[in-house]
Scaffold this motif. Structure first.
Motif, short mmCIF file in Angstrom:
data_model
loop_
_atom_site.label_atom_id
_atom_site.label_comp_id
_atom_site.label_asym_id
_atom_site.label_seq_id
_atom_site.Cartn_x
_atom_site.Cartn_y
_atom_site.Cartn_z
N UNK A 71 0.85 -1.20 0.00
CA UNK A 71 0.00 0.00 0.00
C UNK A 71 0.88 1.25 0.00
N UNK A 72 1.89 1.27 0.84
CA UNK A 72 2.79 2.42 0.90
C UNK A 72 3.53 2.66 -0.41
N UNK A 73 3.94 1.58 -1.08
CA UNK A 73 4.67 1.72 -2.35
C UNK A 73 3.76 2.17 -3.48
N UNK A 77 2.03 10.05 -2.57
CA UNK A 77 2.40 11.05 -1.57
C UNK A 77 3.54 10.57 -0.68
N UNK A 78 3.64 11.19 0.47
CA UNK A 78 4.72 10.87 1.40
C UNK A 78 4.39 9.70 2.33
N UNK A 79 3.24 9.06 2.15
CA UNK A 79 2.91 7.90 2.97
C UNK A 79 3.98 6.82 2.81
N UNK A 80 4.36 6.52 1.59
CA UNK A 80 5.40 5.52 1.34
C UNK A 80 6.73 5.92 1.94
N UNK A 81 7.04 7.20 1.88
CA UNK A 81 8.29 7.72 2.45
C UNK A 81 8.36 7.39 3.95
N UNK A 129 15.36 3.43 0.45
CA UNK A 129 14.22 3.89 -0.36
C UNK A 129 13.46 5.00 0.35
N UNK A 130 13.38 4.93 1.67
CA UNK A 130 12.70 5.98 2.42
C UNK A 130 13.41 7.31 2.36
N UNK A 131 14.73 7.28 2.23
CA UNK A 131 15.47 8.54 2.16
C UNK A 131 15.36 9.24 0.81
N UNK A 132 14.99 8.51 -0.23
CA UNK A 132 14.97 9.11 -1.56
C UNK A 132 13.59 9.19 -2.20
N UNK A 133 12.52 8.89 -1.47
CA UNK A 133 11.21 8.95 -2.10
C UNK A 133 10.29 10.00 -1.51
#
Length: 159
Positions: A71-73, A77-81, A129-133
């Motif tokens: 779901x996050x991916x 928006x920033x939810x995935x981040x 991935x969290x640092x760049x999305x």
């Protein structure tokens, strides 16, 4: 102060990587539930799925995490981040914690050393991935890019 890139050009690639890891975790969880169904929730039997040792509790947790990570991916928006950064920390802490109890009766998730290594690897992938999305307005992205490349803010502008 650390600055996380906003609207990084490789963001779609990072979302795909996070999604593929989330899909692996979901498939692992589903196959693990199938393989451990009927055993105790925290069984310490020698059940291996996709190269990792598991029990019913760990498999159910993997299904929930896999669904959440997919779901996050899939969100723009920033939810995935935030989910990737959180998942990275959770996987790293879990891997280290389970490594400390690997050969004891406190190994309630039935980890093996290969499971610990995969957990740590997934933690690093989710942190990366969290640092760049991160997503933001184009003005914020331009200001962040200028800051990273050494441009000074104008005297009348405060950050």
């Amino acid at each position: 102060m650390a600055h996380i890139p906003v609207n990084h050009p490789a963001r779609p690639l990072y979302r795909i990587i996070a999604g593929l890891v989330g899909l692996y975790i979901l498939v692992f969880g589903i196959l693990g539930v199938w393989a451990t169904w009927g055993e105790g929730l925290f069984s310490r039997n020698n059940v291996w799925v996709l190269g990792l040792r598991t029990n019913l509790a760990f498999s159910l947790i993997s299904v929930v995490f896999g669904i959440g990570l997919l779901i996050g991916a899939s969100r723009r928006g920033n939810l995935g981040h935030f989910m990737n950064l959180t998942a990275g920390v959770v996987f790293m802490v879990t891997g280290l914690a389970m490594m400390t109890v690997l050969q004891t009766s406190a190994n309630f998730l039935n980890f093996s050393m290969s499971t610990v290594l995969v957990s740590l690897l997934f933690g690093l992938l989710f942190l990366a991935t969290g640092l760049y999305d991160k997503v933001g307005p184009h003005d914020h992205a331009r200001a962040e890019n200028a800051y990273r490349h050494g441009a000074r803010p104008s005297p009348g502008r405060h950050r």
